[in-house]
Motif scaffolding. Structure first.
Motif, PDB file in Angstrom:
ATOM      1  N   THR A 176      51.820  31.399 -25.633  1.00  0.00           N
ATOM      2  CA  THR A 176      52.235  32.428 -24.674  1.00  0.00           C
ATOM      3  C   THR A 176      53.525  32.038 -23.968  1.00  0.00           C
ATOM      4  N   LEU A 177      53.447  31.083 -23.046  1.00  0.00           N
ATOM      5  CA  LEU A 177      54.617  30.713 -22.254  1.00  0.00           C
ATOM      6  C   LEU A 177      55.722  30.111 -23.115  1.00  0.00           C
ATOM      7  N   LEU A 178      55.372  29.144 -23.979  1.00  0.00           N
ATOM      8  CA  LEU A 178      56.400  28.504 -24.801  1.00  0.00           C
ATOM      9  C   LEU A 178      56.926  29.466 -25.859  1.00  0.00           C
ATOM     10  N   TRP A 179      56.046  30.216 -26.500  1.00  0.00           N
ATOM     11  CA  TRP A 179      56.468  31.174 -27.523  1.00  0.00           C
ATOM     12  C   TRP A 179      57.416  32.206 -26.917  1.00  0.00           C
ATOM     13  N   GLY A 180      57.047  32.774 -25.776  1.00  0.00           N
ATOM     14  CA  GLY A 180      57.900  33.772 -25.145  1.00  0.00           C
ATOM     15  C   GLY A 180      59.223  33.191 -24.681  1.00  0.00           C
ATOM     16  N   VAL A 545      40.900  35.202 -28.418  1.00  0.00           N
ATOM     17  CA  VAL A 545      41.738  36.377 -28.181  1.00  0.00           C
ATOM     18  C   VAL A 545      43.213  36.034 -28.375  1.00  0.00           C
ATOM     19  N   VAL A 546      43.657  34.944 -27.751  1.00  0.00           N
ATOM     20  CA  VAL A 546      45.079  34.585 -27.831  1.00  0.00           C
ATOM     21  C   VAL A 546      45.465  34.202 -29.259  1.00  0.00           C
ATOM     22  N   PHE A 569      53.923  36.536 -22.641  1.00  0.00           N
ATOM     23  CA  PHE A 569      53.839  36.120 -21.243  1.00  0.00           C
ATOM     24  C   PHE A 569      52.608  36.706 -20.551  1.00  0.00           C
ATOM     25  N   LEU A 570      52.292  37.960 -20.814  1.00  0.00           N
ATOM     26  CA  LEU A 570      51.163  38.607 -20.147  1.00  0.00           C
ATOM     27  C   LEU A 570      49.823  38.026 -20.571  1.00  0.00           C
ATOM     28  N   LEU A 571      49.750  37.485 -21.778  1.00  0.00           N
ATOM     29  CA  LEU A 571      48.494  36.915 -22.246  1.00  0.00           C
ATOM     30  C   LEU A 571      48.070  35.709 -21.425  1.00  0.00           C
ATOM     31  N   TYR A 572      49.041  35.011 -20.819  1.00  0.00           N
ATOM     32  CA  TYR A 572      48.681  33.808 -20.049  1.00  0.00           C
ATOM     33  C   TYR A 572      47.900  34.152 -18.785  1.00  0.00           C
TER      34      TYR A 572
END
Length: 589
Positions: A176-180, A545-546, A569-572
């Motif tokens: 999430t954070l790193l990918w985005g 889910v993630v 980002f929203l998934l986090y």
């Protein structure tokens, strides 16, 4: 050719020794509240304890090392190993979490450096496919192991939630954070065919007209990551079908499947080392880049950075006119090849034509097969910025440039197959092997020794703040074990090329895969051996889910417009909210 003297990274060693000595001194000097309650007149309510009971003999005069506000006489803490400092206060535990987290960060750094050094000895196929993935996940695995290894069954059941928080937090942070963040820093303009244009970023933060593209092999890595969640599904089957008596059997089956997937993934990496081959390509390009920058410095053309820390345009123009032999205000392929041949990298078996192609593709934005002065200035300026950012220590630019060149050369040597390396100009295999083993032993030692204190500090911080330990470990602990890889991934993605983006996202998916197989296998082993209750349905659901959303999303496409980063980002925060709602509203835990 005589072998050049090498030096061991002494500052890195001191970075481990100094904090460790501080902890030991603090542990021996601090007088705190004993485990057993004192009488009211003797209660100093000290949060720092060295694990010794109060002395009652007349010859002993109690002198507290640190006097803090009074608290309940029933509050106590038990020092890890009997001598490391512990505390019952929020600030004290936060300090310990930061110190132990820093030591785990150093452990991850040493393990990464040592395993990469082994590449020069054993070759990329074996080390890159077998050792690197396992060693990269070792700090996380150590923390998960100690979270449920010591203490009574009740203590293990409580503390193992920290291990689950780290497992879930590390995977979710990567995807999430790193990918985005990598999408944001690596975005380029998207062409009409929906592919990114290397090094062209003129459309700002357009949600649909800018983004990144990866190759097909990167989507394969995403599919492998999605498949790696199978053990999570298996272990949840008794809960899904309301068959609690089969939970222990499900844990055992999931453990076997996780180990099988781990072995299969490592074998795949050994037999199909395409990630290591791509790393070698980038290492060669990085070597050419550092060689050209070093050439400017050694030829006394001037400093590449001015007093304000910006690229020195005057010196870059001098280099351009020196390379432009026919003085036609552009650099041709033959002139660029002459420059690369003159870099004095004879000890490296470098493909000169391939290097020319890479530099030409990166600099020639007009695609006229010539590098104009403006293109040359822009390209060299980006190289200077990257070289300056890639070196962590402070110092003059010439020192940073030298360190960057040495680092680039070592990266090339480490990734290059030994059969293709020239014998001259390289360090002896015995010395490289010694450094690799020393770094691996040091990293493993730090991870093994300080994993348990970190878990205890997180548990005590959770008790002091009344915040569930899962959320603390979910947010904070992945920063200690994955921060170095995260910074490297962001810097690599910022080069704004499809090939660098492909390698960056492949490594992100690989890290998530190792969490889903190796770290989960360690966690399931704890649950099975210690007969712990499987009470982690909400946490497992978050991971599923993630991983499934990002796995399907990234395996079915190779172009990701900028708007996709907001999905990641929203998934986090949604993951944290989901766990809270399921555990504390619906009572899953």
């Amino acid at each position: 050719m005589a072998r050049k003297p090498v030096t061991f990274p002494l500052p890195l060693l001191l970075a481990f020794i100094f904090p460790s000595l501080l902890l030991l001194i603090a542990g021996r000097c601090a007088d705190g509240r004993p485990i057993s309650p004192l009488a009211e007149e003797e209660a100093f309510d000290l949060p720092i304890s060295d694990g010794f009971s109060g002395r009652t003999d007349a010859a002993y005069e109690y002198r507290p090392f640190l006097v803090l506000p009074r608290g309940s006489a029933t509050e106590s803490c038990e020092p890890t190993y009997g001598f490391l400092p512990c505390t019952t206060t929020v600030v004290g535990n936060l300090f310990l979490v930061l110190v132990y987290g820093f030591l785990m960060f150093k452990a991850a750094t040493y393990l990464s450096s040592g395993s990469e050094l082994l590449l020069q000895i054993l070759g990329p196929g074996i080390v890159g496919g077998l050792f690197l993935p396992i060693l990269g996940a070792l700090p996380d695995a150590m923390l998960i192991l100690v979270s449920g290894l010591s203490g009574s069954k009740e203590t293990a059941q409580s503390q193992v939630l920290i291990g689950m928080g780290l497992l879930a937090g590390s995977t979710v942070m990567l995807l999430t954070l790193l990918w985005g963040s990598c999408v944001v820093v690596g975005k380029c303009d998207l062409s009409d065919s929906s592919t990114s244009v290397d090094l062209q970023d003129t459309r700002g933060f357009s949600l649909f007209a800018s983004g990144i593209s990866t190759d097909v092999q990167t989507s394969y890595a995403a599919r492998i990551m999605a498949i790696s969640v199978v053990p999570f599904i298996i272990v949840q089957l008794p809960r899904i079908f309301k068959f609690p008596s089969g939970q222990r059997l499900a844990v055992l089956v999931a453990l076997i499947v996780a180990i099988a997937l781990l072995l299969s993934y490592c074998l795949y990496q050994v037999l199909q080392p395409w990630i290591q081959r791509r790393r070698l390509e980038f290492a060669k390009h990085r070597l050419v880049m550092s060689g050209i920058l070093k050439h400017v410095h050694t030829q006394s053309l001037g400093h590449l950075m001015d007093d304000n820390g910006k690229p020195n345009l005057h010196v870059i123009k001098k280099l351009f006119h020196k390379v432009d032999l026919d003085k036609n205000q552009s650099i041709s392929r033959s002139e660029l090849r002459a420059l690369i041949i003159g870099l004095k990298m004879g000890e490296i078996d470098l493909d000169k034509d391939g290097a020319v192609d890479k530099v030409m593709n990166e600099f020639d934005t007009s695609r006229d097969d010539n590098i104009q002065e403006e293109e040359f200035i822009e390209g060299i300026s980006k190289w200077i910025d990257e070289a300056y950012r890639s070196v962590a220590f402070s110092g003059s630019y010439s020192q940073k440039l030298h360190h960057f060149h040495v680092k680039a050369r070592n990266e090339h040597n480490m990734l290059h197959d030994q059969s293709e390396e020239a014998a001259d100009g390289t360090e002896s295999p015995a010395w490289i092997c010694f450094k690799a083993i020393l770094l691996l032993v040091l990293g493993t030692f730090i991870a093994a020794v300080f994993a348990d204190p970190l878990v205890d500090a997180v548990d005590n911080f959770s008790s002091a703040t009344k915040i569930p330990s899962f959320f603390i470990s979910f947010i904070a602990m992945p920063l200690a074990t994955n921060s170095s890889e995260a910074v490297s991934a962001i810097i690599f993605a910022s080069r704004k090329k499809q090939r660098t983006a492909s390698l960056t996202f492949s490594e992100i998916y690989g890290g998530a895969t190792m969490n889903n197989v190796l770290c989960l296998a360690v966690f399931l082993s704890l649950v099975y051996v210690r007969h712990l209750t499987w009470d982690f349905s909400a946490e497992v659901l978050v991971i599923l889910v993630v991983c499934i959303v990002m796995g399907i999303f990234t395996s079915l496409r190779t172009t990701f417009p900028l708007w996709t980063c907001f999905v990641a980002f929203l998934l986090y925060p949604l993951s944290l909210v989901l766990v809270y709602v399921l555990d504390f509203v619906f009572g899953w835990s």
